[in-house]
Design an enzyme around this catalytic site. Structure first.
Site, PDB file in Angstrom:
ATOM      1  N   TYR A  49      91.505  -8.018  -5.413  1.00 29.43           N
ATOM      2  CA  TYR A  49      91.652  -6.856  -4.536  1.00 29.43           C
ATOM      3  C   TYR A  49      90.345  -6.485  -3.837  1.00 29.43           C
ATOM      4  CZ  TYR A  49      96.464  -5.699  -5.973  1.00 29.43           C
ATOM      5  OH  TYR A  49      97.823  -5.703  -6.174  1.00 29.43           O
ATOM      6  N   PHE A  57      92.227   4.077  -4.067  1.00 26.04           N
ATOM      7  CA  PHE A  57      93.117   3.609  -5.127  1.00 26.04           C
ATOM      8  C   PHE A  57      92.591   2.374  -5.851  1.00 26.04           C
ATOM      9  CE2 PHE A  57      94.603   1.724  -1.128  1.00 26.04           C
ATOM     10  CZ  PHE A  57      94.647   0.368  -1.460  1.00 26.04           C
ATOM     11  N   ARG A  85     106.904 -12.194   1.148  1.00 21.59           N
ATOM     12  CA  ARG A  85     106.549 -10.804   1.498  1.00 21.59           C
ATOM     13  C   ARG A  85     107.804  -9.992   1.812  1.00 21.59           C
ATOM     14  NH1 ARG A  85     101.620  -8.131   0.794  1.00 21.59           N
ATOM     15  NH2 ARG A  85     101.875  -6.959   2.716  1.00 21.59           N
ATOM     16  N   ARG A 102     111.124  -4.346  -4.349  1.00 20.60           N
ATOM     17  CA  ARG A 102     110.616  -2.975  -4.445  1.00 20.60           C
ATOM     18  C   ARG A 102     111.704  -1.965  -4.061  1.00 20.60           C
ATOM     19  NH1 ARG A 102     104.793  -4.518  -1.622  1.00 20.60           N
ATOM     20  NH2 ARG A 102     103.629  -4.951  -3.538  1.00 20.60           N
ATOM     21  N   ASN A 112     104.641  -0.682  -8.061  1.00 23.32           N
ATOM     22  CA  ASN A 112     105.560  -1.354  -7.135  1.00 23.32           C
ATOM     23  C   ASN A 112     105.889  -2.795  -7.544  1.00 23.32           C
ATOM     24  OD1 ASN A 112     103.172  -2.537  -6.425  1.00 23.32           O
ATOM     25  ND2 ASN A 112     103.085  -1.702  -4.352  1.00 23.32           N
ATOM     26  N   HIS A 115     102.936  -8.287  -6.578  1.00 21.34           N
ATOM     27  CA  HIS A 115     102.000  -8.585  -5.494  1.00 21.34           C
ATOM     28  C   HIS A 115     102.483  -9.855  -4.812  1.00 21.34           C
ATOM     29  CE1 HIS A 115      98.410  -9.627  -3.258  1.00 21.34           C
ATOM     30  NE2 HIS A 115      98.604 -10.857  -3.706  1.00 21.34           N
ATOM     31  N   GLU A 126      93.816 -16.587  -2.953  1.00 27.31           N
ATOM     32  CA  GLU A 126      94.390 -16.044  -4.190  1.00 27.31           C
ATOM     33  C   GLU A 126      94.873 -17.147  -5.126  1.00 27.31           C
ATOM     34  OE1 GLU A 126      97.357 -13.318  -2.738  1.00 27.31           O
ATOM     35  OE2 GLU A 126      95.861 -11.979  -1.860  1.00 27.31           O
TER      36      GLU A 126
HETATM   37  O1  CDP Z   1     100.635  -5.065  -2.353  1.00 25.05           O
HETATM   38  P1  CDP Z   1     100.565  -4.929  -0.845  1.00 25.05           P
HETATM   39  O2  CDP Z   1      99.883  -6.086  -0.170  1.00 25.05           O
HETATM   40  O3  CDP Z   1     101.914  -4.638  -0.279  1.00 25.05           O
HETATM   41  O4  CDP Z   1      99.715  -3.607  -0.554  1.00 25.05           O
HETATM   42  P2  CDP Z   1      98.149  -3.384  -0.302  1.00 25.05           P
HETATM   43  O5  CDP Z   1      98.003  -2.418   0.800  1.00 25.05           O
HETATM   44  O6  CDP Z   1      97.413  -4.681  -0.212  1.00 25.05           O
HETATM   45  O7  CDP Z   1      97.697  -2.620  -1.625  1.00 25.05           O
HETATM   46  C1  CDP Z   1      97.512  -3.325  -2.834  1.00 25.05           C
HETATM   47  C2  CDP Z   1      98.128  -2.542  -3.982  1.00 25.05           C
HETATM   48  O8  CDP Z   1      97.368  -1.347  -4.206  1.00 25.05           O
HETATM   49  C3  CDP Z   1      99.551  -2.041  -3.739  1.00 25.05           C
HETATM   50  O9  CDP Z   1     100.531  -3.011  -4.019  1.00 25.05           O
HETATM   51  C4  CDP Z   1      99.631  -0.879  -4.720  1.00 25.05           C
HETATM   52  O10 CDP Z   1      99.886  -1.360  -6.041  1.00 25.05           O
HETATM   53  C5  CDP Z   1      98.214  -0.319  -4.674  1.00 25.05           C
HETATM   54  N1  CDP Z   1      98.140   0.847  -3.794  1.00 25.05           N
HETATM   55  C6  CDP Z   1      98.196   2.109  -4.338  1.00 25.05           C
HETATM   56  O11 CDP Z   1      98.334   2.248  -5.569  1.00 25.05           O
HETATM   57  N2  CDP Z   1      98.117   3.224  -3.522  1.00 25.05           N
HETATM   58  C7  CDP Z   1      97.986   3.079  -2.181  1.00 25.05           C
HETATM   59  N3  CDP Z   1      97.901   4.164  -1.420  1.00 25.05           N
HETATM   60  C8  CDP Z   1      97.933   1.805  -1.614  1.00 25.05           C
HETATM   61  C9  CDP Z   1      98.012   0.689  -2.440  1.00 25.05           C
HETATM   62 MG    MG Z   2      97.910  -6.651  -0.009  1.00 27.37          MG
END
Ligand code: CDP
Ligand code: MG
Length: 137
Positions: A49, A57, A85, A102, A112, A115, A126
């Site tokens: 990440y 977050f 995705r 989701r 959620n 990943h 990754e």
């Molecule tokens: O997982 P995805 O690529 O859809 O989302 P991301 O924007 O890359 O964010 C990574 C992960 O961080 C998310 O899947 C959530 O688990 C977490 N997250 C969160 O807890 N709160 C947020 N406002 C945004 C992301």
């Molecule tokens: Mg992401």
């Protein structure tokens, strides 16, 4: 042909969703070419990440990913990155369409369930991180 990464996050493993998620991947005619259950080292999740390091977050998502066992899956097929995705659905489960993982099984963004890699470059990075030993053809 593309290969992408799926992680089943700790909430998904605790909720006994390994079968449901791998079933949907295989039902789509995507091929599982790497699969393991592990406790993720904090350093691996921080690297995973890294793009979110400055986001509010970041600490909580790293805590969450290291809170219990996860499943890492390498998935291969035509357009696998986009297909997976779409299967997982929008980051915020409230915006995720019904029929997605989701949208069907999650309610909050911090839990959620999965990943998946956002694009082929992220997928390559990754997969190297989670499967340094390599994956099957
Ligand atoms: O997982 P995805 O690529 O859809 O989302 P991301 O924007 O890359 O964010 C990574 C992960 O961080 C998310 O899947 C959530 O688990 C977490 N997250 C969160 O807890 N709160 C947020 N406002 C945004 C992301
Ligand atoms: Mg992401």
């Amino acid at each position: 042909m593309e290969t992408t990464l799926v992680l089943i996050k700790p909430g998904g493993v605790q909720r006994r969703m390994i079968g449901e998620i791998t079933r949907r991947i295989e039902q789509r005619n995507l091929k599982i070419v790497g699969l393991k259950l592990l406790r993720a080292p904090r350093s691996t999740v921080e690297e995973h990440y890294a793009e979110h390091r400055e986001r509010p977050f970041f600490g909580s998502v790293v805590d969450y990913l290291t809170s219990g066992p996860i499943v890492a899956i390498a998935v291969q097929g035509d357009n696998a990155v986009k297909a997976i995705r779409a299967m997982m659905g929008a980051t915020n489960p409230l915006e995720a369409a019904p029929g997605t993982i989701r949208g069907d099984f999650a309610l909050t963004i911090d839990d959620n369930l999965t990943h998946s890699s956002s694009d082929p470059g992220a997928a390559f990075r990754e997969l190297s991180l989670w499967f340094p030993e390599g994956i099957l053809a």
